[in-house]
Enzyme design. Structure first.
Site, mmCIF file in Angstrom:
data_model
loop_
_atom_site.group_PDB
_atom_site.id
_atom_site.type_symbol
_atom_site.label_atom_id
_atom_site.label_comp_id
_atom_site.label_asym_id
_atom_site.label_seq_id
_atom_site.Cartn_x
_atom_site.Cartn_y
_atom_site.Cartn_z
ATOM 1 N N GLY A 13 38.224 66.002 56.899
ATOM 2 C CA GLY A 13 37.682 64.945 57.747
ATOM 3 C C GLY A 13 38.677 64.487 58.798
ATOM 4 O O GLY A 13 39.601 65.218 59.177
ATOM 5 N N CYS A 130 46.002 52.864 55.908
ATOM 6 C CA CYS A 130 46.410 52.751 57.315
ATOM 7 C C CYS A 130 46.859 51.323 57.623
ATOM 8 O O CYS A 130 47.866 51.104 58.304
ATOM 9 C CB CYS A 130 45.286 53.189 58.241
ATOM 10 N N VAL A 162 36.764 55.333 61.844
ATOM 11 C CA VAL A 162 36.636 55.176 60.389
ATOM 12 C C VAL A 162 35.587 56.143 59.867
ATOM 13 O O VAL A 162 34.397 56.000 60.150
ATOM 14 C CB VAL A 162 36.261 53.721 60.029
ATOM 15 N N GLY A 163 36.043 57.127 59.114
ATOM 16 C CA GLY A 163 35.140 58.136 58.583
ATOM 17 C C GLY A 163 34.451 57.682 57.310
ATOM 18 O O GLY A 163 34.711 56.593 56.786
ATOM 19 N N ARG A 167 35.067 54.390 54.556
ATOM 20 C CA ARG A 167 33.994 53.406 54.359
ATOM 21 C C ARG A 167 33.616 53.279 52.884
ATOM 22 O O ARG A 167 33.273 52.196 52.409
ATOM 23 C CB ARG A 167 32.772 53.793 55.194
#
Length: 307
Positions: A13, A130, A162-163, A167
């Site tokens: 990702g 992060c 934000v992948g 999430r």
């Protein structure tokens, strides 16, 4: 030319793919595998184009090749929910795992704060989050001067950066970051908040750090400590910028940051990805340099990746 330590990326990702670009320009790390679960993912396509071996069969697609391909370090950029099993399988084969999920199985690492103190024999290192990588250095900069009773961080990131993995891990993100604010940042009590901003065009990562000191803050010493820490982070994240502060209000110290990425995989607004992957690469380079018994530093320029 110095030999390189071979490594694998688990997760194709946003984070895994951004990390790939950083590893491609390393002096001591050689990415040889990328693992995913979606055969059509852009990350696997980019890895294959860069000459890596790829599998869409998850971690089990990599295991038979670990020893033959001499993989010594693996980066897990999947999810906190599957990290424990990924780590167990690779640790059994002698691979050191660098965890970019909020699973927090191994000890936390925030490079400018505690990288040099890590035990050389550990087999799992957690890169916090992060938000943690961006803000904990500032909490530590204050706590290195005087005791911090309470530390609160607010990380605001672009929705586009934000992948799905992040999430799904929001609760783990806040718990893990708050824990690291205490354990690595040095605050007696920590709190973390993440704000996913849907604004268009996307905004750069912005972070606010509040520290409540036990005693009246030594403004001169804290300011000097903050600026010194900023310079240390900028060694591997050039876009890490102090926008305002430290601002003093009684015992409260507030610091405002902005983080611009290199634009390796996602655009520069994704500084949250950049600081996470750069910290992981820096940590792995330290491990690799010890394995090779050489001194090295992370090459932070983009151009070398395509050379």
């Amino acid at each position: 030319m110095t030999s390189k330590i071979k490594c694998a990326l688990i997760g194709s990702g946003n984070i895994g793919t951004d990390l790939l670009y950083k590893l491609l320009r390393s002096d001591v790390l050689e990415p040889v595998w990328m693992v995913g679960i979606d055969p059509d993912s852009d990350g696997l396509a980019k890895a294959k184009a860069a000459g890596l071996k790829v599998t869409a069969d998850g971690i089990d697609g990599l295991l038979p090749f670990v020893e033959a391909d001499e993989i010594k370090i693996a980066f897990d950029a999947t999810s906190a929910y599957v990290h424990a099993e990924n780590s167990r399988k690779l640790n059994e084969l002698g691979v050191v795992m660098i965890d970019l999920t909020p699973a927090a199985i191994g000890p936390f690492c925030v490079p400018p704060v505690n990288l040099e103190q890590l035990d050389e024999n550990i087999n799992n290192i957690n890169m916090v989050t992060c938000g943690g990588q961006a803000t904990i250095p500032m909490v530590a900069a204050v706590s290195q001067v005087q005791a911090v009773e309470y530390g609160e961080i607010v990380a605001t990131v672009s929705s586009r950066s934000v992948g799905p993995g992040t999430r799904q891990n929001i609760d783990e993100f806040t718990r893990t970051t708050a824990g690291a604010v205490e354990q690595i940042g040095g605050a007696e009590k920590g709190k973390a908040i993440i704000v996913i901003n849907p604004a268009e065009p996307p905004l750069l990562m912005r972070d606010t750090i509040h520290c409540l000191t036990k005693d009246q803050p030594d403004e001169q010493a804290i300011t000097a400590s903050v600026h010194k820490m900023i310079e240390q982070v900028q060694q591997y994240v050039p876009g890490y910028t102090l926008k305002n502060g430290p601002v003093f209000d009684g015992r409260k110290v507030t610091i405002f940051l902005e983080v611009e990425g290199l634009g390796d995989y996602l655009p520069k607004y994704a500084g949250n990805l950049d600081i996470m992957t750069a910290a992981a690469a820096r940590t792995a380079e330290m491990l690799a340099s010890k394995m090779l018994n050489v001194k090295t530093h992370l090459n932070v320029t983009k151009e070398a990746a395509l050379a």
